[in-house]
Design a protein around this motif. Structure first.
Motif, PDB file in Angstrom:
ATOM      1  N   SER A  13       0.833  -1.205   0.000  1.00 17.12           N
ATOM      2  CA  SER A  13       0.000   0.000   0.000  1.00 17.12           C
ATOM      3  C   SER A  13       0.866   1.254   0.000  1.00 17.12           C
ATOM      4  O   SER A  13       1.994   1.247   0.496  1.00 17.12           O
ATOM      5  N   ARG A  33       0.061   5.773   0.227  1.00 18.83           N
ATOM      6  CA  ARG A  33      -0.906   6.868   0.246  1.00 18.83           C
ATOM      7  C   ARG A  33      -0.256   8.095  -0.366  1.00 18.83           C
ATOM      8  O   ARG A  33       0.753   8.597   0.138  1.00 18.83           O
ATOM      9  N   ARG A  35      -9.702  -1.053  -4.690  1.00 17.36           N
ATOM     10  CA  ARG A  35      -8.314  -1.052  -4.224  1.00 17.36           C
ATOM     11  C   ARG A  35      -7.842   0.352  -3.849  1.00 17.36           C
ATOM     12  O   ARG A  35      -7.061   0.504  -2.910  1.00 17.36           O
ATOM     13  N   GLN A  59      -5.409   6.755  -1.410  1.00 16.36           N
ATOM     14  CA  GLN A  59      -4.978   5.558  -0.699  1.00 16.36           C
ATOM     15  C   GLN A  59      -4.982   4.400  -1.692  1.00 16.36           C
ATOM     16  O   GLN A  59      -6.020   4.107  -2.296  1.00 16.36           O
ATOM     17  N   ASN A 115      -4.228   0.446  -2.172  1.00 19.04           N
ATOM     18  CA  ASN A 115      -4.019  -0.849  -1.533  1.00 19.04           C
ATOM     19  C   ASN A 115      -3.937  -1.947  -2.596  1.00 19.04           C
ATOM     20  O   ASN A 115      -4.330  -1.745  -3.743  1.00 19.04           O
ATOM     21  N   SER A 116      -3.449  -3.082  -2.194  1.00 15.36           N
ATOM     22  CA  SER A 116      -3.339  -4.243  -3.096  1.00 15.36           C
ATOM     23  C   SER A 116      -2.696  -3.839  -4.416  1.00 15.36           C
ATOM     24  O   SER A 116      -3.178  -4.177  -5.499  1.00 15.36           O
ATOM     25  N   LEU A 117      -1.598  -3.147  -4.317  1.00 17.28           N
ATOM     26  CA  LEU A 117      -0.940  -2.619  -5.518  1.00 17.28           C
ATOM     27  C   LEU A 117      -0.428  -3.740  -6.407  1.00 17.28           C
ATOM     28  O   LEU A 117      -0.006  -4.810  -5.921  1.00 17.28           O
TER      29      LEU A 117
END
Length: 125
Positions: free
Chosen positions: A16, A18, A66, A81, A83-85
């Motif tokens: 993750s 940001r 995501r 934000q 996530n789960s890149l």
């Protein structure tokens, strides 16, 4: 308005990050804010946008669930934000702002008047 993006970096797949975009000016809350990305050899691509009211958000289909865009009008900042890149998320990410953009072109980069300098996101497999 001037925009300053930050928060990029190198992360492993599944991780993750940001991103933040700080804006100058006293009318930040009036702007639609967007995030775009550009990978090497590809065109700039819409990622997410948020209207003046943070309740209205829009996403690229491949990032839905995501990524999350949000804004803090008291801090003149918009966030992304992530996530789960995935490796395919690797790109330079840009924030953008526009005062009067209409919904039909909210995903069109050329419709935004103000741009930040970009921040690199690299996702390793």
């Amino acid at each position: 308005v001037q925009l300053q993006a930050s928060g990029g970096g190198l992360v492993q797949a599944g991780g993750s990050l940001r991103l933040s975009c700080a804006a100058s000016g006293r009318t930040f809350s009036s702007y639609t804010m967007g995030w775009f990305r550009q990978a090497p050899g590809k065109e700039r691509e819409f990622v997410a946008a948020v209207r003046r009211s943070a309740g209205f958000t829009y996403y690229l289909d491949s990032v839905k669930g995501r990524f999350a865009i949000s804004r803090d009008n008291a801090k003149n900042t918009v966030y992304l934000q992530m996530n789960s890149l995935k490796p395919e998320d690797t790109a330079v990410y840009y924030c953008a702002a526009d005062l009067g953009i209409v919904l039909s072109v909210i995903r069109v980069a050329e419709q935004y008047d103000y741009w930040g300098q970009g921040t690199q996101v690299t996702v390793s497999s």
